[in-house]
Design a protein around this motif. Structure first.
Motif, PDB file in Angstrom:
ATOM      1  N   TRP A  19    -127.253 -72.584  38.356  1.00  0.00           N
ATOM      2  CA  TRP A  19    -126.610 -72.497  37.047  1.00  0.00           C
ATOM      3  C   TRP A  19    -125.481 -73.506  36.956  1.00  0.00           C
ATOM      4  O   TRP A  19    -124.682 -73.662  37.880  1.00  0.00           O
ATOM      5  CB  TRP A  19    -126.031 -71.111  36.836  1.00  0.00           C
ATOM      6  CG  TRP A  19    -127.070 -70.091  36.503  1.00  0.00           C
ATOM      7  CD1 TRP A  19    -128.207 -69.828  37.200  1.00  0.00           C
ATOM      8  CD2 TRP A  19    -127.076 -69.218  35.394  1.00  0.00           C
ATOM      9  NE1 TRP A  19    -128.913 -68.827  36.598  1.00  0.00           N
ATOM     10  CE2 TRP A  19    -128.239 -68.435  35.481  1.00  0.00           C
ATOM     11  CE3 TRP A  19    -126.218 -69.011  34.340  1.00  0.00           C
ATOM     12  CZ2 TRP A  19    -128.546 -67.460  34.541  1.00  0.00           C
ATOM     13  CZ3 TRP A  19    -126.524 -68.035  33.418  1.00  0.00           C
ATOM     14  CH2 TRP A  19    -127.684 -67.292  33.511  1.00  0.00           C
ATOM     15  N   GLY A  20    -125.426 -74.164  35.832  1.00  0.00           N
ATOM     16  CA  GLY A  20    -124.301 -75.035  35.505  1.00  0.00           C
ATOM     17  C   GLY A  20    -123.434 -74.301  34.491  1.00  0.00           C
ATOM     18  O   GLY A  20    -123.224 -73.105  34.587  1.00  0.00           O
ATOM     19  N   ARG A  21    -123.023 -75.019  33.484  1.00  0.00           N
ATOM     20  CA  ARG A  21    -122.188 -74.418  32.441  1.00  0.00           C
ATOM     21  C   ARG A  21    -123.015 -73.545  31.508  1.00  0.00           C
ATOM     22  O   ARG A  21    -124.184 -73.794  31.280  1.00  0.00           O
ATOM     23  CB  ARG A  21    -121.513 -75.505  31.625  1.00  0.00           C
ATOM     24  CG  ARG A  21    -120.444 -76.211  32.443  1.00  0.00           C
ATOM     25  CD  ARG A  21    -119.582 -77.083  31.614  1.00  0.00           C
ATOM     26  NE  ARG A  21    -118.908 -76.296  30.579  1.00  0.00           N
ATOM     27  CZ  ARG A  21    -118.186 -76.823  29.620  1.00  0.00           C
ATOM     28  NH1 ARG A  21    -118.048 -78.120  29.534  1.00  0.00           N
ATOM     29  NH2 ARG A  21    -117.608 -76.070  28.715  1.00  0.00           N
ATOM     30  N   VAL A  22    -122.340 -72.549  30.954  1.00  0.00           N
ATOM     31  CA  VAL A  22    -122.928 -71.696  29.923  1.00  0.00           C
ATOM     32  C   VAL A  22    -122.144 -71.940  28.649  1.00  0.00           C
ATOM     33  O   VAL A  22    -120.919 -71.800  28.625  1.00  0.00           O
ATOM     34  CB  VAL A  22    -122.864 -70.201  30.315  1.00  0.00           C
ATOM     35  CG1 VAL A  22    -123.409 -69.335  29.192  1.00  0.00           C
ATOM     36  CG2 VAL A  22    -123.611 -69.954  31.611  1.00  0.00           C
ATOM     37  N   TYR A  23    -122.847 -72.360  27.595  1.00  0.00           N
ATOM     38  CA  TYR A  23    -122.215 -72.665  26.321  1.00  0.00           C
ATOM     39  C   TYR A  23    -122.524 -71.557  25.328  1.00  0.00           C
ATOM     40  O   TYR A  23    -123.680 -71.210  25.133  1.00  0.00           O
ATOM     41  CB  TYR A  23    -122.760 -73.981  25.743  1.00  0.00           C
ATOM     42  CG  TYR A  23    -122.531 -75.169  26.643  1.00  0.00           C
ATOM     43  CD1 TYR A  23    -121.364 -75.904  26.559  1.00  0.00           C
ATOM     44  CD2 TYR A  23    -123.492 -75.549  27.576  1.00  0.00           C
ATOM     45  CE1 TYR A  23    -121.158 -76.996  27.379  1.00  0.00           C
ATOM     46  CE2 TYR A  23    -123.292 -76.639  28.394  1.00  0.00           C
ATOM     47  CZ  TYR A  23    -122.118 -77.355  28.295  1.00  0.00           C
ATOM     48  OH  TYR A  23    -121.911 -78.436  29.108  1.00  0.00           O
ATOM     49  N   GLN A  24    -121.488 -71.003  24.718  1.00  0.00           N
ATOM     50  CA  GLN A  24    -121.711 -70.038  23.647  1.00  0.00           C
ATOM     51  C   GLN A  24    -121.666 -70.819  22.348  1.00  0.00           C
ATOM     52  O   GLN A  24    -120.617 -71.266  21.909  1.00  0.00           O
ATOM     53  CB  GLN A  24    -120.665 -68.932  23.654  1.00  0.00           C
ATOM     54  CG  GLN A  24    -120.947 -67.873  22.623  1.00  0.00           C
ATOM     55  CD  GLN A  24    -120.024 -66.680  22.730  1.00  0.00           C
ATOM     56  OE1 GLN A  24    -119.066 -66.679  23.488  1.00  0.00           O
ATOM     57  NE2 GLN A  24    -120.318 -65.652  21.962  1.00  0.00           N
ATOM     58  N   THR A  25    -122.827 -70.990  21.728  1.00  0.00           N
ATOM     59  CA  THR A  25    -122.932 -71.837  20.541  1.00  0.00           C
ATOM     60  C   THR A  25    -122.820 -71.045  19.245  1.00  0.00           C
ATOM     61  O   THR A  25    -122.654 -71.637  18.182  1.00  0.00           O
ATOM     62  CB  THR A  25    -124.249 -72.622  20.558  1.00  0.00           C
ATOM     63  OG1 THR A  25    -125.332 -71.720  20.736  1.00  0.00           O
ATOM     64  CG2 THR A  25    -124.247 -73.627  21.700  1.00  0.00           C
ATOM     65  N   ALA A  26    -122.931 -69.743  19.307  1.00  0.00           N
ATOM     66  CA  ALA A  26    -122.731 -68.850  18.165  1.00  0.00           C
ATOM     67  C   ALA A  26    -122.409 -67.469  18.732  1.00  0.00           C
ATOM     68  O   ALA A  26    -122.412 -67.280  19.954  1.00  0.00           O
ATOM     69  CB  ALA A  26    -123.973 -68.799  17.282  1.00  0.00           C
ATOM     70  N   ARG A  27    -122.155 -66.517  17.858  1.00  0.00           N
ATOM     71  CA  ARG A  27    -121.737 -65.193  18.325  1.00  0.00           C
ATOM     72  C   ARG A  27    -122.721 -64.579  19.320  1.00  0.00           C
ATOM     73  O   ARG A  27    -122.314 -64.021  20.335  1.00  0.00           O
ATOM     74  CB  ARG A  27    -121.569 -64.270  17.129  1.00  0.00           C
ATOM     75  CG  ARG A  27    -121.071 -62.911  17.515  1.00  0.00           C
ATOM     76  CD  ARG A  27    -120.773 -62.077  16.309  1.00  0.00           C
ATOM     77  NE  ARG A  27    -120.336 -60.760  16.733  1.00  0.00           N
ATOM     78  CZ  ARG A  27    -120.334 -59.712  15.960  1.00  0.00           C
ATOM     79  NH1 ARG A  27    -120.719 -59.817  14.711  1.00  0.00           N
ATOM     80  NH2 ARG A  27    -119.928 -58.556  16.416  1.00  0.00           N
ATOM     81  N   PHE A  28    -124.016 -64.694  19.054  1.00  0.00           N
ATOM     82  CA  PHE A  28    -125.029 -64.099  19.919  1.00  0.00           C
ATOM     83  C   PHE A  28    -125.936 -65.141  20.571  1.00  0.00           C
ATOM     84  O   PHE A  28    -127.023 -64.813  21.013  1.00  0.00           O
ATOM     85  CB  PHE A  28    -125.906 -63.122  19.120  1.00  0.00           C
ATOM     86  CG  PHE A  28    -125.159 -61.941  18.565  1.00  0.00           C
ATOM     87  CD1 PHE A  28    -124.646 -60.974  19.411  1.00  0.00           C
ATOM     88  CD2 PHE A  28    -124.973 -61.797  17.205  1.00  0.00           C
ATOM     89  CE1 PHE A  28    -123.963 -59.876  18.912  1.00  0.00           C
ATOM     90  CE2 PHE A  28    -124.293 -60.706  16.693  1.00  0.00           C
ATOM     91  CZ  PHE A  28    -123.783 -59.747  17.546  1.00  0.00           C
ATOM     92  N   GLU A  29    -125.523 -66.389  20.621  1.00  0.00           N
ATOM     93  CA  GLU A  29    -126.379 -67.451  21.150  1.00  0.00           C
ATOM     94  C   GLU A  29    -125.705 -68.160  22.320  1.00  0.00           C
ATOM     95  O   GLU A  29    -124.527 -68.500  22.249  1.00  0.00           O
ATOM     96  CB  GLU A  29    -126.696 -68.475  20.065  1.00  0.00           C
ATOM     97  CG  GLU A  29    -127.534 -67.912  18.949  1.00  0.00           C
ATOM     98  CD  GLU A  29    -127.820 -68.931  17.865  1.00  0.00           C
ATOM     99  OE1 GLU A  29    -127.323 -70.076  17.937  1.00  0.00           O
ATOM    100  OE2 GLU A  29    -128.546 -68.579  16.928  1.00  0.00           O
ATOM    101  N   TYR A  30    -126.508 -68.388  23.363  1.00  0.00           N
ATOM    102  CA  TYR A  30    -126.016 -69.049  24.567  1.00  0.00           C
ATOM    103  C   TYR A  30    -126.995 -70.135  24.976  1.00  0.00           C
ATOM    104  O   TYR A  30    -128.202 -69.963  24.889  1.00  0.00           O
ATOM    105  CB  TYR A  30    -125.877 -68.038  25.717  1.00  0.00           C
ATOM    106  CG  TYR A  30    -124.907 -66.939  25.391  1.00  0.00           C
ATOM    107  CD1 TYR A  30    -123.565 -67.077  25.683  1.00  0.00           C
ATOM    108  CD2 TYR A  30    -125.334 -65.777  24.763  1.00  0.00           C
ATOM    109  CE1 TYR A  30    -122.669 -66.072  25.369  1.00  0.00           C
ATOM    110  CE2 TYR A  30    -124.444 -64.775  24.440  1.00  0.00           C
ATOM    111  CZ  TYR A  30    -123.106 -64.920  24.745  1.00  0.00           C
ATOM    112  OH  TYR A  30    -122.224 -63.939  24.423  1.00  0.00           O
TER     113      TYR A  30
END
Length: 70
Positions: free
Chosen positions: A22-33
């Protein structure tokens, strides 16, 4: 998403994702990763846990765009 759908998705993603770090985890919206699993050609794992619209798939995105939206 019900269990039968998940059982059909897992084998499709397993080949691409097994053994990845795993690298970075981006939260792109309230319920989206979007998760960086260090795949080739800027391919990331997209997961949406939005009620009524759950999705999971491999997506091609530019790192710059992910950093801007997260």
């Amino acid at each position: 998403m019900d269990i039968r759908l998940i059982e059909r998705i897992v084998p499709e993603l397993a080949d691409a994702l097994t053994g990845r770090r795993w690298g970075r985890v981006y939260q792109t919206a309230r319920f989206e990763y979007t998760i960086d699993l260090r795949l080739h050609d800027s391919v990331f794992l997209f997961i949406s846990i939005e009620p009524g619209a759950a999705r999971i798939f491999l997506a091609r995105r530019r790192m710059r765009d992910l950093e801007r939206t997260s």
